[in-house]
Design a protein around this motif. Structure first.
Motif, PDB file in Angstrom:
ATOM      1  N   UNK A  43      22.789   5.229  -4.573  1.00 43.82           N
ATOM      2  CA  UNK A  43      22.166   4.444  -5.648  1.00 43.82           C
ATOM      3  C   UNK A  43      20.889   3.711  -5.204  1.00 43.82           C
ATOM      4  N   UNK A  44      20.903   2.977  -4.054  1.00 45.32           N
ATOM      5  CA  UNK A  44      19.676   2.244  -3.684  1.00 45.32           C
ATOM      6  C   UNK A  44      18.456   3.156  -3.528  1.00 45.32           C
ATOM      7  N   UNK A  45      18.648   4.392  -3.106  1.00 54.99           N
ATOM      8  CA  UNK A  45      17.530   5.324  -2.921  1.00 54.99           C
ATOM      9  C   UNK A  45      16.951   5.797  -4.257  1.00 54.99           C
ATOM     10  N   UNK A  46      17.678   5.579  -5.343  1.00 58.52           N
ATOM     11  CA  UNK A  46      17.145   5.871  -6.685  1.00 58.52           C
ATOM     12  C   UNK A  46      16.489   4.618  -7.279  1.00 58.52           C
ATOM     13  N   UNK A  47      17.077   3.456  -7.002  1.00 59.02           N
ATOM     14  CA  UNK A  47      16.609   2.203  -7.615  1.00 59.02           C
ATOM     15  C   UNK A  47      15.348   1.647  -6.967  1.00 59.02           C
ATOM     16  N   UNK A  48      15.172   1.900  -5.653  1.00 61.53           N
ATOM     17  CA  UNK A  48      14.054   1.311  -4.910  1.00 61.53           C
ATOM     18  C   UNK A  48      12.721   1.643  -5.588  1.00 61.53           C
TER      19      UNK A  48
ATOM     20  N   UNK B 201      15.635   7.891   1.243  1.00 56.51           N
ATOM     21  CA  UNK B 201      16.031   9.277   0.952  1.00 56.51           C
ATOM     22  C   UNK B 201      16.079  10.144   2.205  1.00 56.51           C
ATOM     23  N   UNK B 202      15.155   9.887   3.147  1.00 61.60           N
ATOM     24  CA  UNK B 202      15.218  10.613   4.411  1.00 61.60           C
ATOM     25  C   UNK B 202      16.490  10.254   5.175  1.00 61.60           C
TER      26      UNK B 202
ATOM     27  N   UNK C 104      16.220  18.091  -7.572  1.00 64.44           N
ATOM     28  CA  UNK C 104      15.560  17.047  -8.344  1.00 64.44           C
ATOM     29  C   UNK C 104      15.439  15.718  -7.598  1.00 64.44           C
ATOM     30  N   UNK C 105      15.920  15.687  -6.339  1.00 64.38           N
ATOM     31  CA  UNK C 105      15.780  14.456  -5.559  1.00 64.38           C
ATOM     32  C   UNK C 105      14.760  14.694  -4.448  1.00 64.38           C
ATOM     33  N   UNK C 106      13.555  14.145  -4.633  1.00 64.12           N
ATOM     34  CA  UNK C 106      12.506  14.287  -3.626  1.00 64.12           C
ATOM     35  C   UNK C 106      13.009  13.877  -2.244  1.00 64.12           C
ATOM     36  N   UNK C 107      12.563  14.601  -1.240  1.00 67.64           N
ATOM     37  CA  UNK C 107      12.838  14.309   0.173  1.00 67.64           C
ATOM     38  C   UNK C 107      14.252  14.693   0.612  1.00 67.64           C
TER      39      UNK C 107
END
Lengths: 215, 215
Positions: free
Chosen positions: A107-112, A122-123, A173-176
């Motif tokens: 979740x935090x990697x989408x919200x940031x 995401x990395x 659909x999720x970059x990186x």
């Protein structure tokens, strides 16, 4: 004629949080109305949803929420979740909750909002968290496959959860996060393929009803 | 003599994530070893835990993880989670997942390092998020209480989850969240009291085994 209650599953016209319940009903041959909402209809109906969010499941006119609760209910009706074998259910639940735990960590990697911080989060997911959870699930499947009930070719709701999870990781659909991140885990792959190749799997699903706002 | 498998629940000497499983076994009269770990023993044993974390539950020598999976398993053995009534199980699961959803929403307010931001996140929880979830759960209990199976004085695992949740909100260990935040919700309170006043509830639990590092 049918022994099933009258069922209607309501969600946006995407997979995400309703995909597993929908597949469980469909694979198990449980009749249900597959209602898709546009955004205006969602906004108009929001106050009637128990948690103010979708998906919701209507059972004989009563509305329920929480996608994991709905998946377990669908699994019980569809006979994809053993109700009289607590140890088999524990093995299935452990997989379901393990995947949910990873989803929460994502979740935090989408919200940031900061692009550089988002990229780093995401990395970290791609290089550490996701492979770690894939290895854990692979190892748990290795342990669980010794258990007779789970050795069959039958699909269980844990296979459906793995299928939806791996499918989303491969969707790109999720970059990186590389679309190959879930490759190389043989038992995870076997679960994924068991659902993907099921005669009643996704590709065979009838097209859904799109419920549009009447305004 | 016993029809139960050999069970050992392992966690730190606190309540938090093992409290609900422990209570379900105890209230249901299911014998289990209540093992508590100190930090050194946890570190030494960590590689043997399926997800590298506790609580874990040993069933006839096989180790399982995921606290929600363990609670459902305990509920099945203890007969506090109906296995042959999918609609009752859906109502119970909806409550369990609703509380878990709130718990996930509370995580950032614990992780935030900046004191001012942390305070603001916690005030938001106290003034908005927690009361909103309490109102939703109250309203769901109102709907669910019409259902015969859930009208009894019997404890279900959803009552245990509500008890543990309300108890933690009242414990006063979260700065900026008043200990009265969960007051004023009659059906939530009734669930809480049903567990708190159960003859086999917390206060009656035998003291645990503290498993210390042998180093």
């Amino acid at each position: 004629m049918s022994n099933y209650p009258k069922l209607k599953l309501t969600y946006f016209p995407v997979e995400v949080r309703a995909a597993t319940t929908r597949l469980a009903f469909y694979i198990g041959g449980v009749p249900f109305v597959d209602e898709r909402l546009d955004h205006d209809t969602f906004t108009a109906n929001k106050p009637t949803y128990p948690f103010g969010q979708v998906p919701v499941l209507e059972v004989d006119g009563h509305v329920f929420a929480q996608s994991q609760a709905m998946l377990r209910y669908a699994g019980r009706l569809a006979k994809l979740y053993p109700t009289n074998d607590p140890l088999a259910a524990l093995k299935i639940d452990e997989i379901l909750n393990g995947i949910e735990e990873l989803n929460e960590k994502m979740v935090p990697a989408f919200r940031e909002q900061d692009p550089e911080k988002k990229k780093q989060l995401r990395l970290d997911l791609a290089n550490d968290t996701i492979p770690r959870y894939l290895s854990i699930i692979e190892s748990r499947l290795k342990t669980h496959e010794k258990y007779a009930v789970l050795q069959t070719k039958d699909v269980h709701i844990s296979d459906i959860a793995i299928y939806a999870w791996v499918k989303s990781l491969r969707a790109g659909y999720i970059d990186h996060i590389p679309t190959t991140v879930a490759d190389g885990y043989p038992l995870v792959e076997a679960s994924f393929q068991k659902v993907a190749n099921h005669p009643k799997s996704w590709s065979g699903m009838p097209s859904s009803t799109l419920c549009q706002s009447s305004s």
